[in-house]
Motif scaffolding. Structure first.
Motif, PDB file in Angstrom:
ATOM      1  N   VAL A 105       0.828  -1.214   0.000  1.00 35.34           N
ATOM      2  CA  VAL A 105       0.000   0.000   0.000  1.00 35.34           C
ATOM      3  C   VAL A 105       0.855   1.255   0.000  1.00 35.34           C
ATOM      4  O   VAL A 105       0.588   2.221  -0.711  1.00 35.34           O
ATOM      5  CB  VAL A 105      -0.953  -0.011   1.211  1.00 35.34           C
ATOM      6  CG1 VAL A 105      -1.645   1.343   1.351  1.00 35.34           C
ATOM      7  CG2 VAL A 105      -1.991  -1.109   1.057  1.00 35.34           C
ATOM      8  N   GLN A 136      -3.809  -7.081  -4.348  1.00 28.79           N
ATOM      9  CA  GLN A 136      -4.710  -6.233  -5.115  1.00 28.79           C
ATOM     10  C   GLN A 136      -6.075  -6.886  -5.267  1.00 28.79           C
ATOM     11  O   GLN A 136      -7.112  -6.210  -5.182  1.00 28.79           O
ATOM     12  CB  GLN A 136      -4.116  -5.922  -6.480  1.00 28.79           C
ATOM     13  CG  GLN A 136      -4.896  -4.876  -7.271  1.00 28.79           C
ATOM     14  CD  GLN A 136      -4.985  -3.545  -6.535  1.00 28.79           C
ATOM     15  OE1 GLN A 136      -3.971  -2.933  -6.228  1.00 28.79           O
ATOM     16  NE2 GLN A 136      -6.202  -3.093  -6.235  1.00 28.79           N
ATOM     17  N   ILE A 141      -7.858  -6.427  -2.011  1.00 31.45           N
ATOM     18  CA  ILE A 141      -8.296  -5.035  -1.863  1.00 31.45           C
ATOM     19  C   ILE A 141      -9.558  -4.785  -2.672  1.00 31.45           C
ATOM     20  O   ILE A 141     -10.510  -4.162  -2.201  1.00 31.45           O
ATOM     21  CB  ILE A 141      -7.163  -4.082  -2.294  1.00 31.45           C
ATOM     22  CG1 ILE A 141      -6.037  -4.085  -1.246  1.00 31.45           C
ATOM     23  CG2 ILE A 141      -7.688  -2.666  -2.512  1.00 31.45           C
ATOM     24  CD1 ILE A 141      -4.810  -3.297  -1.662  1.00 31.45           C
ATOM     25  N   ASP A 142      -9.562  -5.287  -3.907  1.00 31.79           N
ATOM     26  CA  ASP A 142     -10.726  -5.108  -4.773  1.00 31.79           C
ATOM     27  C   ASP A 142     -11.952  -5.832  -4.204  1.00 31.79           C
ATOM     28  O   ASP A 142     -13.072  -5.301  -4.248  1.00 31.79           O
ATOM     29  CB  ASP A 142     -10.429  -5.628  -6.179  1.00 31.79           C
ATOM     30  CG  ASP A 142      -9.359  -4.816  -6.897  1.00 31.79           C
ATOM     31  OD1 ASP A 142      -9.120  -3.672  -6.472  1.00 31.79           O
ATOM     32  OD2 ASP A 142      -8.760  -5.329  -7.856  1.00 31.79           O
ATOM     33  N   GLY A 162     -12.979  -3.945  -0.916  1.00 29.48           N
ATOM     34  CA  GLY A 162     -13.219  -2.505  -1.022  1.00 29.48           C
ATOM     35  C   GLY A 162     -12.384  -1.713  -0.043  1.00 29.48           C
ATOM     36  O   GLY A 162     -12.807  -0.657   0.447  1.00 29.48           O
ATOM     37  N   TYR A 163     -11.185  -2.216   0.235  1.00 30.03           N
ATOM     38  CA  TYR A 163     -10.300  -1.556   1.213  1.00 30.03           C
ATOM     39  C   TYR A 163      -9.770  -0.240   0.660  1.00 30.03           C
ATOM     40  O   TYR A 163      -9.399  -0.138  -0.506  1.00 30.03           O
ATOM     41  CB  TYR A 163      -9.129  -2.475   1.541  1.00 30.03           C
ATOM     42  CG  TYR A 163      -8.031  -1.799   2.349  1.00 30.03           C
ATOM     43  CD1 TYR A 163      -8.198  -1.517   3.691  1.00 30.03           C
ATOM     44  CD2 TYR A 163      -6.844  -1.439   1.735  1.00 30.03           C
ATOM     45  CE1 TYR A 163      -7.204  -0.892   4.419  1.00 30.03           C
ATOM     46  CE2 TYR A 163      -5.827  -0.815   2.455  1.00 30.03           C
ATOM     47  CZ  TYR A 163      -6.020  -0.540   3.798  1.00 30.03           C
ATOM     48  OH  TYR A 163      -5.024   0.079   4.509  1.00 30.03           O
ATOM     49  N   ARG A 164      -9.731   0.785   1.524  1.00 24.31           N
ATOM     50  CA  ARG A 164      -9.145   2.071   1.187  1.00 24.31           C
ATOM     51  C   ARG A 164      -8.145   2.461   2.258  1.00 24.31           C
ATOM     52  O   ARG A 164      -8.493   2.483   3.444  1.00 24.31           O
ATOM     53  CB  ARG A 164     -10.215   3.162   1.085  1.00 24.31           C
ATOM     54  CG  ARG A 164     -11.158   2.990  -0.091  1.00 24.31           C
ATOM     55  CD  ARG A 164     -12.110   4.162  -0.195  1.00 24.31           C
ATOM     56  NE  ARG A 164     -12.994   4.049  -1.337  1.00 24.31           N
ATOM     57  CZ  ARG A 164     -13.905   4.961  -1.667  1.00 24.31           C
ATOM     58  NH1 ARG A 164     -14.033   6.057  -0.914  1.00 24.31           N
ATOM     59  NH2 ARG A 164     -14.674   4.808  -2.722  1.00 24.31           N
ATOM     60  N   ASN A 192      -6.034   4.582   4.809  1.00 25.95           N
ATOM     61  CA  ASN A 192      -6.318   5.784   5.587  1.00 25.95           C
ATOM     62  C   ASN A 192      -5.243   6.813   5.300  1.00 25.95           C
ATOM     63  O   ASN A 192      -4.146   6.750   5.839  1.00 25.95           O
ATOM     64  CB  ASN A 192      -6.363   5.445   7.082  1.00 25.95           C
ATOM     65  CG  ASN A 192      -6.825   6.619   7.928  1.00 25.95           C
ATOM     66  OD1 ASN A 192      -6.516   7.766   7.619  1.00 25.95           O
ATOM     67  ND2 ASN A 192      -7.566   6.325   8.985  1.00 25.95           N
ATOM     68  N   GLN A 193      -5.578   7.782   4.417  1.00 24.88           N
ATOM     69  CA  GLN A 193      -4.565   8.764   4.010  1.00 24.88           C
ATOM     70  C   GLN A 193      -4.102   9.620   5.182  1.00 24.88           C
ATOM     71  O   GLN A 193      -2.933   9.961   5.296  1.00 24.88           O
ATOM     72  CB  GLN A 193      -5.137   9.658   2.901  1.00 24.88           C
ATOM     73  CG  GLN A 193      -5.380   8.942   1.591  1.00 24.88           C
ATOM     74  CD  GLN A 193      -4.095   8.486   0.938  1.00 24.88           C
ATOM     75  OE1 GLN A 193      -3.028   9.035   1.161  1.00 24.88           O
ATOM     76  NE2 GLN A 193      -4.192   7.431   0.137  1.00 24.88           N
ATOM     77  N   LYS A 220      -1.233   9.817  -1.342  1.00 27.45           N
ATOM     78  CA  LYS A 220      -1.312   9.302  -2.716  1.00 27.45           C
ATOM     79  C   LYS A 220      -2.077  10.322  -3.565  1.00 27.45           C
ATOM     80  O   LYS A 220      -3.137  10.054  -4.143  1.00 27.45           O
ATOM     81  CB  LYS A 220      -1.960   7.922  -2.743  1.00 27.45           C
ATOM     82  CG  LYS A 220      -1.182   6.883  -1.952  1.00 27.45           C
ATOM     83  CD  LYS A 220      -1.461   5.474  -2.407  1.00 27.45           C
ATOM     84  CE  LYS A 220      -0.724   5.128  -3.670  1.00 27.45           C
ATOM     85  NZ  LYS A 220      -0.817   3.720  -4.064  1.00 27.45           N
ATOM     86  N   SER A 235      -4.894   8.454 -11.801  1.00 27.44           N
ATOM     87  CA  SER A 235      -5.931   7.548 -11.304  1.00 27.44           C
ATOM     88  C   SER A 235      -5.578   6.095 -11.588  1.00 27.44           C
ATOM     89  O   SER A 235      -5.788   5.215 -10.747  1.00 27.44           O
ATOM     90  CB  SER A 235      -7.269   7.901 -11.948  1.00 27.44           C
ATOM     91  OG  SER A 235      -8.294   7.028 -11.513  1.00 27.44           O
ATOM     92  N   GLY A 255      -3.422   4.783  -8.974  1.00 26.06           N
ATOM     93  CA  GLY A 255      -3.932   4.813  -7.615  1.00 26.06           C
ATOM     94  C   GLY A 255      -3.778   6.144  -6.904  1.00 26.06           C
ATOM     95  O   GLY A 255      -3.850   6.202  -5.670  1.00 26.06           O
TER      96      GLY A 255
END
Length: 337
Positions: free
Chosen positions: A22, A37, A40-41, A44-46, A48-49, A60, A86, A89
Motif C-alpha cells: 500500500v 490487489q 483489496i478489490d 473494497g479496502y481504502r 487511511n490517508q 497518494k 488515477s 492509484g
C-alpha cells in the motif's frame, strides 16, 4: 470498514507485506502484489490517508498548478494527467494561479501542507516558492514551459518551429502584412511562438507587427474596429493561443471582416470545433493529451525512483506539433481534418 489485517487474511500474506504494498516502501513480489490487489478489490479496502500522513508518508495525491482553467488546452492536459494518476492509484489536486503571485504562493503552501507526492506545474510567475518542494524532496515536472533556475524535469512542445511553419504558410499565400496577436509574452511558450513568427517575417524581408495585449473580447473588438475602418489593414493574422483566437474570431465577425476573403487567419493551437467553423480553421495543433500524459509519466517515474537513484539534473522532452491546413488561411478544396 475493512482493515489491513482483513486484506492480509484474504490475500494469505502478512499484514506487513500489505502495508509495504500500500505504501510502496519496499519490494513486494509480483505474485503477492496480485493477491493483495485482488483482496483489496474484493473487500473494497481504502488506505487511511490521514494516518499515512501522520506516519510521515506522502499522500497518494499529486498536485497540478495551471495558470488558467478557462483555457481548453490546459483542460485537456489536466484530464490526461488525472487519468494517468488515477490508473496508478493517485488523486490529482488541481488549482489555478490566475497569473496572481499571492494566489500562487498560497497554493504552493497548501500543496506542501497536503504532503502531495509530486507536482506538475505550468509556470506563469516567479519560481521562488516552488523551491520549497525541492527542499521537501518532492519531484517537480514543468508542463508547457520550463522552470527557470530550478533543475526540474520539463515537457514542452516545438513552439518556435510550429509558429514559423504557420507564418511561412501565410507568406506563401502572398501576404505581406501579417499581424501577430495574443498575450502572455513573458511565458516561455508564447515567447518562442513570437520568435518563430518574427523569424519567418524577417527571413521573407517583411516587418513583424505585434499586438500582444489582446486578453479579452473587448481588446479584440477594439483592434478589429480599427482595422475595419482602415484601408491599410493587415491581410492576415497569426494568433498565439486559442483564447486569443476565440476572441479574434468573434470580433472579426462582429465588424464583418470575413475570413479569409478580407483577412486570413492561422492559429496556434486547435479549437475543439475548429474544423466545423466556416471557414474551417487552419491551426498548429499541440498534442495536449500527449503532453499531459508524458508529464504524468515522468513525474511517476520520479516518485517511484529510490532517492539514491534520482538524477540531479532535469530531463527535457520536446513533443512535435502538427500543422493542420484547412480554409481560414485561404486554401480551398482542403477537407477539414
Amino acid at each position: 470498514m475493512p482493515t489491513v489485517a482483513d486484506v492480509a487474511r484474504v490475500a494469505g500474506v502478512g499484514a506487513i507485506t500489505v502495508s509495504r504494498f500500500v505504501n510502496g516502501t519496499s519490494y513486494v513480489s509480483a505474485a503477492k502484489k496480485k493477491k493483495i490487489q485482488a483482496a483489496i478489490d474484493k473487500l473494497g479496502y481504502r488506505p487511511n490517508q490521514a494516518a499515512r500522513i501522520l506516519k510521515g508518508h506522502r499522500a497518494k495525491v499529486i498536485g497540478l498548478i495551471l495558470p488558467d482553467l478557462a483555457d481548453p488546452f490546459f483542460g485537456k492536459c489536466a484530464s490526461a494527467i488525472e487519468s494517468y494518476a488515477s490508473a496508478h492509484g493517485y488523486m490529482t489536486l488541481i488549482v489555478a494561479s490566475k497569473h496572481d503571485r499571492n494566489i500562487s504562493n498560497n497554493e504552493v503552501s497548501m500543496l506542501i501542507g497536503q504532503r502531495v507526492a509530486g507536482l506538475i506545474v505550468v509556470p506563469s510567475l516567479s519560481n521562488d516558492s516552488l523551491t520549497e518542494f525541492l527542499h521537501e524532496g518532492i519531484p517537480i515536472v514543468a508542463l508547457d514551459r520550463p522552470l527557470s533556475g530550478i533543475a526540474a524535469d520539463e515537457v514542452v512542445v516545438e513552439n518556435l518551429g510550429g509558429a514559423q511553419t504557420a507564418v511561412e504558410h501565410l507568406i506563401g499565400h502572398g501576404h505581406k502584412r501579417i499581424v501577430c496577436v495574443g498575450y502572455d509574452k513573458e511565458s516561455h511558450a508564447v515567447s518562442h511562438r513570437i520568435l518563430g513568427y518574427t523569424n519567418a517575417m524577417q527571413s521573407a524581408g517583411l516587418k513583424p507587427e505585434l499586438r500582444l495585449s489582446i486578453q479579452s473580447y473587448e481588446d479584440a473588438l477594439k483592434l478589429a474596429k480599427q482595422w475595419s475602418k482602415s484601408p491599410d489593414r493587415p491581410s492576415a493574422i497569426f494568433t498565439l493561443n486559442n483564447v486569443a483566437t476565440r476572441h479574434m474570431l468573434e470580433a472579426l465577425r462582429e465588424v464583418n471582416l470575413q475570413i479569409p476573403e478580407k483577412i486570413a487567419l492561422v492559429a496556434f493551437d486547435d479549437l475543439e470545433l475548429a474544423k466545423l467553423l466556416s471557414p474551417a480553421l487552419t491551426v498548429v495543433r499541440q498534442p495536449a493529451v500527449g503532453l499531459g500524459a508524458q508529464a504524468a509519466r515522468v513525474l511517476f517515474e520520479r516518485i517511484a525512483a529510490p532517492k539514491n537513484q534520482e538524477s540531479e539534473f532535469g530531463i527535457k522532452l520536446v513533443l512535435p506539433v502538427e500543422f493542420i491546413i484547412r480554409n481560414s488561411c485561404g486554401c480551398t478544396g482542403i477537407p477539414a481534418a
